[in-house]
Design a protein around this motif. Structure first.
Motif, short mmCIF file in Angstrom:
data_model
loop_
_atom_site.label_atom_id
_atom_site.label_comp_id
_atom_site.label_asym_id
_atom_site.label_seq_id
_atom_site.Cartn_x
_atom_site.Cartn_y
_atom_site.Cartn_z
N LEU A 1 -1.24 0.95 10.19
CA LEU A 1 -0.62 2.60 9.29
C LEU A 1 -0.28 3.30 10.29
O LEU A 1 -1.01 3.13 12.11
CB LEU A 1 -1.96 3.40 8.78
N LEU A 2 1.34 3.69 11.19
CA LEU A 2 1.32 4.45 11.93
C LEU A 2 1.82 5.72 11.68
O LEU A 2 2.80 5.41 10.45
CB LEU A 2 2.65 3.34 12.69
N VAL A 3 1.65 6.31 11.96
CA VAL A 3 1.99 7.78 11.76
C VAL A 3 2.32 8.51 12.46
O VAL A 3 1.87 8.86 13.91
CB VAL A 3 0.48 8.66 11.11
N ILE A 4 3.56 9.63 11.80
CA ILE A 4 4.59 10.03 13.43
C ILE A 4 4.47 11.72 12.38
O ILE A 4 5.00 11.63 12.02
CB ILE A 4 5.70 9.46 13.72
N TRP B 1 9.01 -1.87 7.55
CA TRP B 1 7.52 -1.52 7.26
C TRP B 1 7.59 -1.14 6.15
O TRP B 1 8.79 -0.96 5.37
CB TRP B 1 7.99 0.21 7.91
N HIS B 2 6.53 0.03 5.35
CA HIS B 2 6.72 0.19 3.89
C HIS B 2 6.76 1.49 4.14
O HIS B 2 5.57 1.68 5.04
CB HIS B 2 5.00 -0.10 3.40
N LEU B 3 7.54 2.59 4.01
CA LEU B 3 7.61 4.08 3.76
C LEU B 3 6.79 4.50 3.54
O LEU B 3 7.13 4.88 2.11
CB LEU B 3 9.45 3.97 4.08
N GLY B 4 5.86 4.65 3.54
CA GLY B 4 4.92 6.07 2.80
C GLY B 4 5.37 7.08 2.65
O GLY B 4 6.07 7.79 2.58
N GLU B 5 4.81 7.48 1.09
CA GLU B 5 5.12 9.01 0.38
C GLU B 5 4.28 10.51 1.43
O GLU B 5 3.21 10.18 1.32
CB GLU B 5 5.91 8.70 -0.10
N HIS B 6 4.94 11.41 1.68
CA HIS B 6 4.41 12.80 2.23
C HIS B 6 4.62 13.46 1.14
O HIS B 6 5.55 13.96 1.33
CB HIS B 6 4.24 13.15 3.40
N MET C 1 4.44 6.40 8.59
CA MET C 1 3.82 7.50 7.92
C MET C 1 5.05 8.78 8.44
O MET C 1 5.08 9.00 9.84
CB MET C 1 2.79 8.14 7.49
N ARG C 2 5.90 9.53 7.88
CA ARG C 2 6.91 10.25 9.35
C ARG C 2 6.80 11.73 8.49
O ARG C 2 6.48 11.99 7.64
CB ARG C 2 8.13 9.54 9.00
N ASP C 3 6.62 12.62 9.31
CA ASP C 3 6.56 13.44 9.64
C ASP C 3 5.58 14.49 8.60
O ASP C 3 5.72 14.81 7.89
CB ASP C 3 7.98 14.43 8.48
N VAL C 4 4.69 13.97 9.53
CA VAL C 4 3.02 13.72 8.93
C VAL C 4 2.59 14.93 9.25
O VAL C 4 2.75 15.28 10.83
CB VAL C 4 1.90 12.94 8.80
N PRO C 5 2.25 17.03 9.04
CA PRO C 5 2.05 17.40 9.47
C PRO C 5 0.59 16.89 9.94
O PRO C 5 -0.13 16.11 10.04
CB PRO C 5 1.48 19.03 8.11
N ASP C 6 0.22 17.62 11.02
CA ASP C 6 -1.37 17.32 11.95
C ASP C 6 -2.07 17.75 11.28
O ASP C 6 -3.13 16.60 11.64
CB ASP C 6 -1.77 18.41 13.75
N ALA C 7 -2.28 18.72 10.69
CA ALA C 7 -3.22 19.03 9.38
C ALA C 7 -3.20 17.20 8.52
O ALA C 7 -5.07 18.16 8.21
CB ALA C 7 -3.20 20.32 9.24
N ASP C 8 -2.56 17.27 8.26
CA ASP C 8 -3.08 15.74 7.35
C ASP C 8 -2.92 14.55 7.64
O ASP C 8 -3.11 14.09 7.25
CB ASP C 8 -1.37 16.12 6.40
N THR C 9 -3.55 14.36 9.15
CA THR C 9 -3.48 13.34 9.73
C THR C 9 -4.84 12.36 8.87
O THR C 9 -4.52 10.68 9.64
CB THR C 9 -3.25 13.44 10.74
N PHE D 1 0.89 -1.41 -0.23
CA PHE D 1 -0.12 0.30 -0.42
C PHE D 1 0.69 1.26 -0.26
O PHE D 1 1.78 0.88 1.09
CB PHE D 1 -0.85 -0.08 1.43
N THR D 2 0.81 2.16 -1.09
CA THR D 2 1.39 3.84 -0.83
C THR D 2 0.12 4.62 -0.64
O THR D 2 -0.48 4.75 -0.67
CB THR D 2 1.63 3.73 -2.56
N VAL D 3 0.48 4.84 0.81
CA VAL D 3 -0.70 6.57 1.24
C VAL D 3 -0.09 7.78 1.22
O VAL D 3 1.58 7.40 1.81
CB VAL D 3 -0.75 5.83 2.78
N SER D 4 -0.25 8.01 -0.02
CA SER D 4 0.67 9.22 -0.33
C SER D 4 -0.56 11.13 0.25
O SER D 4 -1.52 10.33 -0.62
CB SER D 4 1.26 9.51 -1.69
N VAL D 5 0.12 11.80 0.86
CA VAL D 5 -0.78 13.15 0.68
C VAL D 5 -0.11 14.28 0.40
O VAL D 5 1.20 14.70 0.98
CB VAL D 5 -1.28 13.48 2.13
#
Length: 686
Positions: free
Chosen positions: A661-664, A681-686, A531-539, A106-110
């Motif tokens: 899914l783990l969001v940091i 882990w599969h490292l998602g893109e942001h 998913m690393r370094d995700v802004p709070d507003a994008d969670t 799975f690729t979760v990118s925002v």
């Protein structure tokens, strides 16, 4: 079971008759029963125009699926002959799909998540949902309208219909291969009639079939005390239930013997009773009592006095007492020192000290508390600090008495004292303790005391959440709980995939006296997503994207997902944001959790303990929601807090059965995340 639910009702009797026929002789005869060419140990049973696919062993029959023999049967019913959900079956019966596709990554990118959060997502269904199809699948008419309105996968997964109805519908549109079915845990029933009971709503769940390692432990060392350890999902509870059957069915067993089966929470009590009823005869079930240790304590205490209200807001009571508390001392300097020592302790630390050390170990005086060893508590309290904390505890207890309320830990202590004094004689011949690592010493001692002797004690515990995390051994809790030479370990994980289990295991650090061994999962699936370094507003947008993808992959409703967060405040705000992203969602405080609610469940990591969900997202690590070293004057308390955070995150991750899914959050500095290994882990893109 999904195939059986959709099987024509008028042919059910014939189906059961043929399955009963299999129990007598599963070997192929070339006609009614036949081995499928090129399929190892795979057979089919003819039932009219249907084929039951099965395998078998010396003592069991394993049903994998039901397939329609001839697609022409659907002509005139409004279903296309080559429509999805039905495997065409020629006279050869050899074209059944068995090989499963490789699990997707799975690729979760925002990118501009906030701008895209409300964009409609629409993936067309492979064919229209018609009345004819719904009737063929035996979908209740009450759900026709909701399902026929669905023209996309997203709409179907969010449809307001029961989970079993949706699963049947999705399995019809996106048929599983037999290999996918075979990878699931086997569910055990003794008689074909149980399948009818399940279909009619009289039977809601089945026991897992035991593997060879589990079978060995069912009647291993029946004369205890005996301990079985295993990580999350290894089937400890299932072994314990089968052990009840082995105890009551052993040669020489008496009909007057009594069994106590304890579960971790009240929510699990009903499920345990239901499963035991399937496993035991009515006469045997009458010998069994299923209870939590707190329910047992209330039962014992209520035999001698009227119970009071159990206080739920212990932190609030403690804050009230601390506000006006001043420690005693012979000099002003001594009083100031004690106040400073107590002031460095958080409310949470003090409440844990009360529950696990003072009341948890049954300490009745300041002298006994001053002498009590406290290894691993994080702060080595000196006599002055312990004295101040004891005085605070006495005021805390008086405040509870003034409010005519009590705590579960005090009830356990009182019940234990009554049993030891001979004021309660309702002992049990056998006591089986599930999730023993979560009980404080007094709770364990109470369960040991209500057993007629040590030979009747059986405990199941999670080796990765050992009681050593509270730095107190089993034998210290009670002399009867000495498991030396009588401990076995289960290593196969039946809950989570190997990928999730491996990623979670990286979080654990062994504590004193503890050996951690990674369990072997019987399931495989996609790598968990990090998913690393995700802004709070994008969670919320990231979580919503993942939940939709995983629900489609698993053929499950969106409401099978849970979102775990560190605090209630974060959970409330995140639920609102997820709702704006189009998910059916609700935040549940722990005591109000409704597992049957047709929504994505948002709850705190603490509330998720003991639960499991097919899909789990862990997020919300905003500033102020996790400990940082700068906030602690005492390094020992910070270390203790981090030990707790590490174990808590492990518990949260292992609630996930198939998708994680783990969001940091951007800027998050929680040290626990440093233990995560990117290769797992599969490292998602942001």
């Amino acid at each position: 079971m999904t195939d059986i639910l959709g099987f024509p009702e008028e042919q059910t009797a014939q189906l059961l008759e043929k399955i009963q026929f299999l129990l007598k002789e599963p070997l192929p005869d070339g006609k009614v029963k036949k081995k499928l060419v090129g399929k190892k140990d795979l057979f089919r049973l003819r039932v009219g125009n249907y084929r039951v696919i099965y395998t078998f062993g010396d003592t069991w029959i394993r049903l994998l699926g039901i397939r329609k023999r001839n697609e022409r049967t659907y002509e005139g019913a409004g279903l296309q002959a080559d429509g999805p959900g039905f495997v065409p079956d020629t006279d050869g019966d050899d074209d059944l799909e068995f090989d499963a596709p490789a699990p997707p990554r799975f690729t979760v990118s925002v990118g501009a998540a906030s701008a895209r959060a409300n964009e409609p997502i629409s993936t067309p269904l492979p064919c229209a949902i018609t009345i004819a199809r719904l009737k063929q699948l035996h979908i209740p008419m009450a759900h026709f309208a909701a399902l026929m309105e669905c023209s996309s996968e997203e709409a179907l997964l969010a449809a307001r219909v029961p989970a079993d109805v949706l699963e049947r519908m999705v399995d019809s549109l996106f048929p599983r291969s037999l290999a996918e079915v075979a990878q699931q845990p086997d569910l055990l029933v003794s008689e074909p009639e149980d399948l009818v009971r399940y279909r009619g709503g009289e039977l809601f769940s089945f026991l897992l079939r035991l593997d060879d390692d589990q079978k060995k432990l069912v009647d291993w060392a029946l004369k205890g005390p005996t301990m079985i350890k295993g990580g999350a999902g290894t089937g400890k509870s299932t072994v314990a239930m089968h052990r009840v059957k082995a105890l009551l069915g052993r040669p020489g067993a008496r009909a007057t013997e009594r069994v106590l089966f304890t579960t971790y929470t009240r929510a699990l009590t009903a499920a345990s009773q239901q499963l035991l009823k399937q496993l035991l005869t009515p006469a045997q079930m009458a010998q069994v009592e299923v209870s939590t240790v707190d329910e047992l304590a209330r039962k014992i205490v209520s035999s001698s006095r009227k119970l009071r209200r159990v206080e739920q807001d212990l932190p609030g009571i403690l804050r009230k007492v601390r506000a006006g508390f001043a420690p005693s001392g012979q000099t002003a300097f001594e009083r100031k020192g004690r106040a400073q020592a107590l002031g460095q302790l958080s409310d949470r630390f003090i409440l844990e000290e009360i529950e696990w050390v003072i009341e948890g170990r049954g300490l009745l005086s300041l002298g006994s508390y001053l002498e009590a060893p406290r290894p691993g508590r994080g702060i080595a309290l000196r006599p002055g600090g312990r004295t101040a904390l004891w005085e605070l505890y006495e005021l805390f207890s008086k405040e509870l008495d003034l409010g005519k309320s009590e705590t579960f830990s005090r009830l356990r202590s009182e019940a234990l004292a009554m049993v030891r004094a001979g004021k309660w004689r309702g002992h049990y011949d056998y006591v089986l303790v599930d999730e023993a690592q979560d009980l404080p010493p007094v709770g364990l001692a109470l369960l040991a005391e209500v057993a007629t002797g040590p030979e009747g004690i059986f405990c199941a515990a999670d080796e990765k959440q050992s009681i050593y995390s509270r730095n107190y051994s089993w034998a210290q809790a009670h002399a009867r709980l000495s498991f030396t030479g009588r401990t076995a370990i289960l290593r196969r994980n039946y809950r989570s995939t190997a990928e999730i289990d491996r990623a979670a295991f990286d979080l654990l650090l062994p504590e004193e006296g503890e050996t951690l061994v990674e369990s072997a999962s019987v399931h495989s699936g996609p790598l968990p997503v990090l998913m690393r370094d995700v802004p709070d507003a994008d969670t919320a947008a990231v979580v919503a994207s993942f939940v939709r993808q995983m629900a489609k992959h698993l053929r499950m409703k969106l409401s099978t997902a849970a979102v775990l967060v560190p605090t209630a405040d974060v959970g409330t705000r995140l639920a609102t944001a997820l709702e704006r992203c189009g998910l059916p969602v609700k935040y549940f405080p722990g005591r109000e959790l409704d597992l049957a609610a047709d929504v994505v469940k948002v709850l705190t990591l603490h509330s998720a303990k003991g639960l499991e969900f097919p899909i789990v997202a862990i997020c919300g690590f905003e500033a102020g929601t996790y400990p940082v070293a700068a906030d602690f004057d005492d390094a020992g308390e910070f270390d203790e807090k981090m030990r707790h955070e590490r174990r808590l995150l492990y518990v949260g991750m292992t609630r996930a059965m198939r998708g994680l899914l783990l969001v940091i959050n951007d800027g998050c500095t929680l040290e626990t995340f440093a233990s995560l290994k990117p290769e797992h882990w599969h490292l998602g893109e942001h």
